[in-house]
Structure formats: structure tokens, C-alpha cells
Design a protein around this motif. Structure first.
Motif, PDB file in Angstrom:
ATOM      1  N   HIS A  78     -87.108  -4.217  23.821  1.00 16.55           N
ATOM      2  CA  HIS A  78     -87.517  -3.018  24.234  1.00 16.55           C
ATOM      3  C   HIS A  78     -88.533  -2.342  23.076  1.00 16.55           C
ATOM      4  O   HIS A  78     -88.309  -2.309  21.909  1.00 16.55           O
ATOM      5  CB  HIS A  78     -86.395  -1.765  24.107  1.00 16.55           C
ATOM      6  CG  HIS A  78     -86.919  -0.304  24.297  1.00 16.55           C
ATOM      7  ND1 HIS A  78     -87.420   0.238  25.294  1.00 16.55           N
ATOM      8  CD2 HIS A  78     -86.669   0.665  23.345  1.00 16.55           C
ATOM      9  CE1 HIS A  78     -87.686   1.638  25.183  1.00 16.55           C
ATOM     10  NE2 HIS A  78     -87.146   1.919  23.773  1.00 16.55           N
ATOM     11  N   ASP A  79     -89.754  -1.975  23.404  1.00 17.16           N
ATOM     12  CA  ASP A  79     -90.945  -1.663  22.288  1.00 17.16           C
ATOM     13  C   ASP A  79     -91.025  -2.956  21.678  1.00 17.16           C
ATOM     14  O   ASP A  79     -91.520  -4.161  22.104  1.00 17.16           O
ATOM     15  CB  ASP A  79     -90.593  -0.329  21.710  1.00 17.16           C
ATOM     16  CG  ASP A  79     -90.614   0.799  22.545  1.00 17.16           C
ATOM     17  OD1 ASP A  79     -91.452   0.587  23.820  1.00 17.16           O
ATOM     18  OD2 ASP A  79     -90.267   1.838  22.457  1.00 17.16           O
ATOM     19  N   ASP A  80     -90.965  -2.752  20.329  1.00 16.56           N
ATOM     20  CA  ASP A  80     -91.298  -3.783  19.300  1.00 16.56           C
ATOM     21  C   ASP A  80     -89.799  -4.238  18.755  1.00 16.56           C
ATOM     22  O   ASP A  80     -89.635  -4.814  17.766  1.00 16.56           O
ATOM     23  CB  ASP A  80     -92.065  -3.539  18.237  1.00 16.56           C
ATOM     24  CG  ASP A  80     -93.321  -3.164  18.834  1.00 16.56           C
ATOM     25  OD1 ASP A  80     -93.851  -3.839  19.614  1.00 16.56           O
ATOM     26  OD2 ASP A  80     -94.111  -2.304  18.200  1.00 16.56           O
ATOM     27  N   CYS A  81     -88.841  -4.155  19.361  1.00 19.88           N
ATOM     28  CA  CYS A  81     -87.339  -4.253  19.104  1.00 19.88           C
ATOM     29  C   CYS A  81     -86.436  -5.298  20.009  1.00 19.88           C
ATOM     30  O   CYS A  81     -87.156  -5.153  21.110  1.00 19.88           O
ATOM     31  CB  CYS A  81     -86.607  -3.095  18.897  1.00 19.88           C
ATOM     32  SG  CYS A  81     -87.038  -2.193  17.254  1.00 19.88           S
ATOM     33  N   ASN A  92     -85.728  -6.113  14.562  1.00 19.75           N
ATOM     34  CA  ASN A  92     -87.223  -6.454  14.647  1.00 19.75           C
ATOM     35  C   ASN A  92     -86.965  -7.986  14.658  1.00 19.75           C
ATOM     36  O   ASN A  92     -86.146  -8.668  14.679  1.00 19.75           O
ATOM     37  CB  ASN A  92     -87.998  -5.964  13.543  1.00 19.75           C
ATOM     38  CG  ASN A  92     -87.530  -6.483  12.173  1.00 19.75           C
ATOM     39  OD1 ASN A  92     -86.915  -7.525  12.129  1.00 19.75           O
ATOM     40  ND2 ASN A  92     -88.034  -5.796  11.278  1.00 19.75           N
ATOM     41  N   THR A 130     -86.434   5.953  29.408  1.00 21.31           N
ATOM     42  CA  THR A 130     -87.210   6.823  28.609  1.00 21.31           C
ATOM     43  C   THR A 130     -87.540   8.151  29.474  1.00 21.31           C
ATOM     44  O   THR A 130     -88.122   8.969  28.598  1.00 21.31           O
ATOM     45  CB  THR A 130     -88.321   6.179  28.064  1.00 21.31           C
ATOM     46  OG1 THR A 130     -89.079   5.341  29.046  1.00 21.31           O
ATOM     47  CG2 THR A 130     -87.938   5.284  27.093  1.00 21.31           C
ATOM     48  N   LYS A 132     -84.689  10.555  27.463  1.00 22.79           N
ATOM     49  CA  LYS A 132     -84.590   9.475  26.623  1.00 22.79           C
ATOM     50  C   LYS A 132     -82.944   9.000  26.606  1.00 22.79           C
ATOM     51  O   LYS A 132     -82.394   9.977  25.933  1.00 22.79           O
ATOM     52  CB  LYS A 132     -85.241   9.612  25.285  1.00 22.79           C
ATOM     53  CG  LYS A 132     -85.231   8.236  24.383  1.00 22.79           C
ATOM     54  CD  LYS A 132     -86.144   8.629  23.032  1.00 22.79           C
ATOM     55  CE  LYS A 132     -86.410   7.373  22.356  1.00 22.79           C
ATOM     56  NZ  LYS A 132     -86.941   7.661  21.073  1.00 22.79           N
TER      57      LYS A 132
END
Length: 325
Positions: free
Chosen positions: A254-257, A271, A294, A298
Motif C-alpha cells: 500500500h503506497d510505499d509500505c 517500509n 481510501t 479512509k
């Protein structure tokens, strides 16, 4: 007699297409429908003590456990034992559960065989449904007519997890294998065996892989072996995550994680280099499902071996608890 629902285990969750409802499935064949609008945006004057309980609880006629859930714009898709059901969302949100719009039967060798539909994934165009099952097979069905399109047979024990991205599919199973498939051909073109890698192997927990997910250049997976980030092309374990779990059942990007959980006191956001960004305390002793959305709100919903579902709106802390009882 003790109320069995106090020993509830929630195996799966999904959101409605509009994002205003959360549906959770449990081991007793029940579907709980939560009204997120009412829970997240309450009108204080109209708030009642049961605001965090399901709007409806529907029970499958078979009484079989609900192993997996998925959603399209039109249908709630329910994976149970031997069967996959498709309900029109309007029928799910009503007071009484309507008859399913369609039912797919998993082919079996014997009428006594009990095949759990452990994981569902829907192609981005919502044309194909992929089902990872307890008979070691990955089935592909056309959603338009319910016909079986392919059977993908490489696993030698039951499949826990199926996930896809960019014409590729990844499946993970009790056999300790993670297969990479080309969805266009239905053929596997690569395989990971995390338990054979000394950096991630945990023989005391087992070789099974409970969850695997694809990113653009990465696979994240874990189970008995430690949660690890693998490079998609080289299949090297680039990062091994040092978290205090006793088995992984949830992992995705999810996103940068990376979001991950299992038999642990927290759901983790990490991360790519291995740093723990967030530790979310959870109600369940084992997390089997953590679904995230989201829009329009959210929200992250975390469920497992508990009648309580943790709801997080900031992704940094638990701010509400829903009761599936």
C-alpha cells in the motif's frame, strides 16, 4: 450454553463498491454487514448503543464457513465450502438475503469431498474470477457466464492466497511454494520456496506460506517462513522483516509500505528496507484479514480470531471496534 459467537473467527472481509459498507464472513457461515457511514459519520443525537454492530447478519443456508470474499461493481462474491456464490449488492444490503444471482460449484472427485475456497481474486477488468482452493488447485472462471476457463495445478497442498497484477498472478500454499503465473496462458513460469532460504526459514513454525502479494517489481510473502520482500526478476530475498510473529496470514503493498499481520499482537506497516513504520494493536490473537480503502472514507478494517473487528481511519491507531455478535 455458552454463546458460540463469543468464540467467533472472522476469516475475510470486503467493502461494497461504493465504500459505504463493510462485509465480514465468519466460521459459522454468517455475513455481517456494517454501515460505515453510520459508524464513521454519526449523528450524535441519533446515536444508539448498537451503532458499532452489524446493520444485518445473513446466514448461508449450508451453514458452511465463509472462507473468502471479493467484490465487483455488481456482485458480492462469497467463497465457502465447495461453492462460490454471487449476490447482487442490493440483495446483500436488504433486510433479508435474497437468493444468489449465481452459484459456481468447485469440481470434486467425490460427493464427500469438502473443498474450501480459501482465496478469491478478480481481474482488473472484472472478467475473470480466480479461486485458490483446498484441493490444491487454482480455478479460473468467466464472471460473465460462470464457466470454468482454466485449472492451474502446480501446488501439492492446499492454496492459502491468490493475488494478481499486470498479467501476473502469485499463489501461495501449505506446500511452502509460491508460484508465479502468466494469466494469459495459465502456466507457471517461476517458483519461490521461502522455507529453503536460511534467512527466512522457521522450521519450528512450518514451511506453509499464508500470504503472497505482487507489487510492480516485488513479491512480499510470509507464513511459517519470515515475512520477506523478494525481487520479482531475480527472486532474491532483498529484505527480511524482523517482526515478532508466529505465522503470517496477511501481506500486501500500500503506497510505499507493506501491510502485514498474522499470529501477532499488532498489524504492521513496514517500509521496503525493513523499518517498522506503524504497529497497530489488534483485538484478535491471529489476524486473517486486513482490508483497506481510501474513498469515500479512509478506513482499515482488521479481523481474525475474535468477534471484534478493529477499525482505523488514520492507519496509525485503532479508533473504533466493531462487534460481530
Amino acid at each position: 450454553m455458552l454463546n458460540k459467537i463469543l468464540y467467533n473467527t472472522v476469516l475475510c472481509q470486503t467493502f461494497s463498491p461504493c465504500g459505504k459498507y463493510l462485509v465480514a464472513g465468519n466460521i459459522y457461515g454468517q455475513l455481517a454487514v456494517f454501515d460505515l457511514d453510520r459508524i464513521l459519520n454519526p449523528i450524535v443525537e441519533l446515536l444508539t448503543s448498537d451503532y458499532n454492530q452489524p446493520k444485518q447478519i445473513h446466514t448461508l443456508d449450508s451453514g458452511h464457513q465463509i472462507c473468502s470474499l471479493a467484490s465487483t461493481e455488481k456482485f458480492l462474491i462469497v467463497g465457502s465450502v465447495n461453492l462460490i456464490y454471487g449476490w447482487d449488492w442490493k440483495g446483500v444490503l436488504g433486510v433479508k438475503l435474497s437468493k444468489p444471482s449465481w452459484v459456481i460449484k468447485i469440481p470434486s472427485q467425490s460427493s464427500l469431498e469438502q473443498i474450501d475456497v480459501n482465496s478469491l481474486w478478480i481481474s482488473d477488468d472484472e472478467g475473470k474470477l480466480y479461486a485458490g482452493c483446498g484441493d490444491n488447485k487454482l480455478y479460473v472462471f468467466n464472471l460473465e457466464d460462470g464457466q470454468q476457463a482454466l485449472v492451474m495445478s502446480e501446488h501439492t497442498d492446499y492454496i492459502h492466497s491468490v493475488h494478481g497484477k499486470n498479467d501476473q498472478l502469485v499463489s501461495a500454499g501449505e506446500d511452502g511454494n509460491v508460484f508465479l503465473w502468466d494469466v494469459r496462458t495459465g502456466k507457471s513460469h517461476n517458483k519461490l520456496e521461502p522455507h529453503s532460504n536460511s534467512k527466512v526459514s522457521r522450521p519450528d513454525i512450518g514451511k506453509w506460506v499464508g500470504s503472497a502479494a505482487l507489487g510492480d517489481d516485488w513479491i512480499v510473502c510470509g507464513g511459517g517462513p519470515r515475512l520477506a520482500l523478494w525481487h520479482l526478476r531475480s527472486l532474491d530475498a532483498v529484505t527480511v522483516f524482523d517482526i515478532p510473529d508466529h505465522g503470517i496470514h496477511v501481506s500486501y503493498f500500500h503506497d510505499d509500505c507493506i501491510v502485514a499481520g498474522g499470529t501477532a499482537k499488532h498489524l504492521y506497516q513496514l517500509n521496503y528496507s525493513g523499518e517498522v513504520k506503524v504497529e497497530l494493536p489488534v483485538s484478535a490473537t491471529t489476524v486473517y484479514s486486513a482490508v483497506l480503502r481510501t474513498s469515500p472514507n479512509k478506513v482499515l478494517a482488521i479481523a481474525g480470531s475474535s468477534p471484534e473487528i478493529d477499525l482505523c481511519t488514520s492507519f496509525n491507531y485503532r479508533d473504533q471496534i466493531l462487534h460481530f455478535r
